[in-house]
Write an enzyme that holds these catalytic residues in place. Structure first.
Site, PDB file in Angstrom:
ATOM      1  CG  HIS A   1      -1.893   1.001   1.381  1.00 31.22           C
ATOM      2  ND1 HIS A   1      -1.612   2.288   1.753  1.00 31.22           N
ATOM      3  CD2 HIS A   1      -3.228   0.961   1.171  1.00 31.22           C
ATOM      4  CE1 HIS A   1      -2.730   2.992   1.776  1.00 31.22           C
ATOM      5  NE2 HIS A   1      -3.733   2.209   1.423  1.00 31.22           N
TER       6      HIS A   1
ATOM      7  CG  ASP B   1       0.888  -2.009   6.211  1.00 29.05           C
ATOM      8  OD1 ASP B   1      -0.048  -2.098   7.025  1.00 29.05           O
ATOM      9  OD2 ASP B   1       0.763  -1.454   5.096  1.00 29.05           O
TER      10      ASP B   1
ATOM     11  CD  GLN C   1      -6.587  -4.321   4.580  1.00 22.39           C
ATOM     12  OE1 GLN C   1      -7.478  -4.998   5.115  1.00 22.39           O
ATOM     13  NE2 GLN C   1      -6.841  -3.163   4.006  1.00 22.39           N
TER      14      GLN C   1
ATOM     15  CE  LYS D   1      -6.955  -0.110   6.528  1.00 28.26           C
ATOM     16  NZ  LYS D   1      -7.751   0.445   5.443  1.00 28.26           N
TER      17      LYS D   1
ATOM     18  CB  CYS E   1      -3.505   3.147  -1.679  1.00 30.66           C
ATOM     19  SG  CYS E   1      -4.733   4.404  -1.356  1.00 30.66           S
TER      20      CYS E   1
HETATM   21  N1  7TS Z   1      -1.545  -0.518   4.745  1.00 32.92           N
HETATM   22  C1  7TS Z   1      -2.465  -1.311   4.185  1.00 32.92           C
HETATM   23  C2  7TS Z   1      -2.099  -2.715   3.803  1.00 32.92           C
HETATM   24  C3  7TS Z   1      -3.751  -0.825   3.987  1.00 32.92           C
HETATM   25  O1  7TS Z   1      -4.668  -1.613   3.424  1.00 32.92           O
HETATM   26  C4  7TS Z   1      -4.063   0.509   4.368  1.00 32.92           C
HETATM   27  C5  7TS Z   1      -5.410   1.127   4.107  1.00 32.92           C
HETATM   28  C6  7TS Z   1      -3.070   1.280   4.963  1.00 32.92           C
HETATM   29  C7  7TS Z   1      -1.818   0.736   5.134  1.00 32.92           C
HETATM   30  C8  7TS Z   1      -3.321   2.669   5.437  1.00 32.92           C
HETATM   31  O2  7TS Z   1      -4.158   2.656   6.537  1.00 32.92           O
HETATM   32  P1  7TS Z   1      -4.705   4.039   7.139  1.00 32.92           P
HETATM   33  O3  7TS Z   1      -5.585   3.618   8.264  1.00 32.92           O
HETATM   34  O4  7TS Z   1      -3.518   4.801   7.584  1.00 32.92           O
HETATM   35  O5  7TS Z   1      -5.434   4.706   6.032  1.00 32.92           O
HETATM   36  N2  7TS Z   1      -6.091   0.512   3.071  1.00 32.92           N
HETATM   37  C9  7TS Z   1      -7.188   0.975   2.452  1.00 32.92           C
HETATM   38  C10 7TS Z   1      -7.776   0.261   1.431  1.00 32.92           C
HETATM   39  O6  7TS Z   1      -7.352  -0.807   1.018  1.00 32.92           O
HETATM   40  N3  7TS Z   1      -8.844   0.920   0.989  1.00 32.92           N
HETATM   41  O7  7TS Z   1      -8.965   2.051   1.691  1.00 32.92           O
HETATM   42  C11 7TS Z   1      -7.946   2.084   2.610  1.00 32.92           C
END
Ligand code: 7TS
Length: 417
Positions: free
Chosen positions: A126, A203, A206, A229, A367
């Site tokens: 991501h 990371d 997920q 999430k 992303c």
């Molecule tokens: N890493 C992964 C693997 C992710 O899926 C996401 C967000 C992030 C980092 C960033 O997380 P945040 O909470 O800082 O935004 N992924 C997604 C997605 O897949 N669709 O919308 C957000």
């Protein structure tokens, strides 16, 4: 923790938002990988906090400040337990996974990287686990080295071994890909990283929502994830870091709440984790996250994982057999997401038709633009599953995909059926 038996239908009523119609169809929410929905217990815990206990933390001695501070620190302890960290001082609250990964890149890696050092990543990352490393590399003269995925986009131990070298200083990997749902062999990567004296950054955005995590068993140096999430609120995340790293790191942001002593000319820092939490933190969000962890704990993370993997496997199988549909990523062992395209129909068009059927999916580049480029596609559709989804939701998705093909059949003819 003892867990109670449950089915998605039992717990659906805990999520008020799921009980609604989109047009004349009942909502099927298949976008939890972007953000999950929240159970009533989380919403109520945050409302209760604002109604009874709201105050700033670590600042005043009055009763409300004491309650707020206690609630905030209890949430930290709940997170420590959730990921099996040795000490709550290893849990730094941030605003999100993105915030956590930027913190490691800026406050840990940037000071240590030298020209010629290598940062090992995968092309599946991501952007949150890619751009901070691109910047750190640019600022220090370090190089980005990519682990090569298999044709079905898995990250294997052999490919990790090929990418790590004595020049490696950082290995930064998604535990579960937000595009393929594939799981990276983190414990193996950690061993290899440590063999060459490198640190491993995971990371877990997920994986934390639907997998039991044990940072000590995985032996990772840093691990980042977000509350939103995993049934919690937006605006809060965590950086887990081994205590020795937090002790050695300089703070990234400076200001209130993170100091020991300040004079007109200089300042000394509070101990970790507070030294990394400048300013008023997301207090009600920490309380909400704690309620989310309690909710997940009562259901049991092993069961959540088994349920989510079963639904994902069902969806992958059904969509793979659907003429005209291309599913990206491994056929087996996937967590929570199925990413696909239908013929040459743009993902946004697919998503629009699915929305008219009441089905919420994500469409776009997720992303992960480098991965989309590698697959030679501008975008894809992604359905993601969580504990409140069931087989009927998978069936509705498959039905919806057929509806899309009917709808666009006239336009694309043979290409979609
Ligand atoms: N890493 C992964 C693997 C992710 O899926 C996401 C967000 C992030 C980092 C960033 O997380 P945040 O909470 O800082 O935004 N992924 C997604 C997605 O897949 N669709 O919308 C957000």
């Amino acid at each position: 923790m003892s867990t109670r038996p449950w089915t998605p239908r039992d717990i659906r009523s805990d999520f008020p938002i799921l009980d609604q119609m989109i047009g004349d169809r009942p909502l099927v929410y298949l976008d939890s990988a972007a953000t999950s929905q929240k159970p009533r217990s989380v919403i109520e815990a945050m409302a209760r906090f604002y109604e009874r206990d709201n105050a700033n933390v670590h600042r005043a001695v009055h009763t409300l400040a004491g309650r707020a501070t206690e609630a905030y620190e209890r949430a930290r302890e709940a997170l420590r337990r959730f990921i099996g960290a040795r000490s709550a001082s290893e849990i730094v609250f941030t605003r999100s996974t993105t915030g956590s990964l930027n913190l490691v890149a800026q406050a840990y890696a940037r000071m240590r990287l030298r020209p010629g050092d290598e940062i090992v990543l995968t092309p599946l990352e991501h952007h949150a686990n890619l751009l901070p490393w691109q910047r750190a590399a640019r600022e220090t003269g370090a190089r980005l080295v990519y682990i090569e995925p298999t044709d079905d986009l898995r990250i294997t131990e052999e490919a990790i071994d090929r990418a790590i070298s004595p020049r490696t200083k950082i290995v930064a990997l998604a535990h579960v890909s937000n595009v393929t749902g594939g799981v990276a062999p983190i414990a193996h990567a950690a061993r290899r990283a440590h063999d060459v004296g490198a640190a491993i950054v995971v990371d877990a955005a997920q994986s934390a929502p639907h997998m039991p995590l044990d940072v000590q068993a995985l032996d990772v140096d840093f691990l980042a994830f977000s509350a939103h999430k995993m049934l919690g609120p937006t605006g809060i995340g965590v950086l887990y870091a081994k205590h020795e790293h937090l002790l050695a790191m300089e703070p990234y942001e400076v200001g209130g709440e993170m100091i020991e002593r300040v004079t007109l000319m200089e300042a000394t820092w509070a101990a970790p984790p507070w030294k990394f939490e400048a300013g008023t933190p997301p207090i009600a969000e920490a309380v909400g996250w704690h309620a989310a962890l309690d909710y997940l704990g009562a259901l049991g993370m092993e069961r959540v994982e088994a349920h989510v993997m079963r639904l994902t496997a069902l969806a992958v199988e059904a969509l793979s057999e659907e003429p005209g549909v291309t599913v990206y990523g491994p056929r087996e062992g996937r967590h929570a997401v199925v990413t696909f395209n239908i013929g040459r129909i743009h993902a946004h068009d697919v998503s629009t038709v699915l929305d008219a059927e009441g089905i919420a999916v994500r469409a776009g580049h997720h992303c992960a633009q480098p991965l989309m480029t590698q697959l030679c596609i501008p975008a894809a559709v992604r359905a993601s599953f969580y504990l409140y989804n069931d087989e009927e939701d998978v069936a509705r998705l498959v039905e919806g995909v057929r509806r899309v093909k009917e709808f666009f059949g006239d336009v694309f003819g043979e290409s979609v059926s």
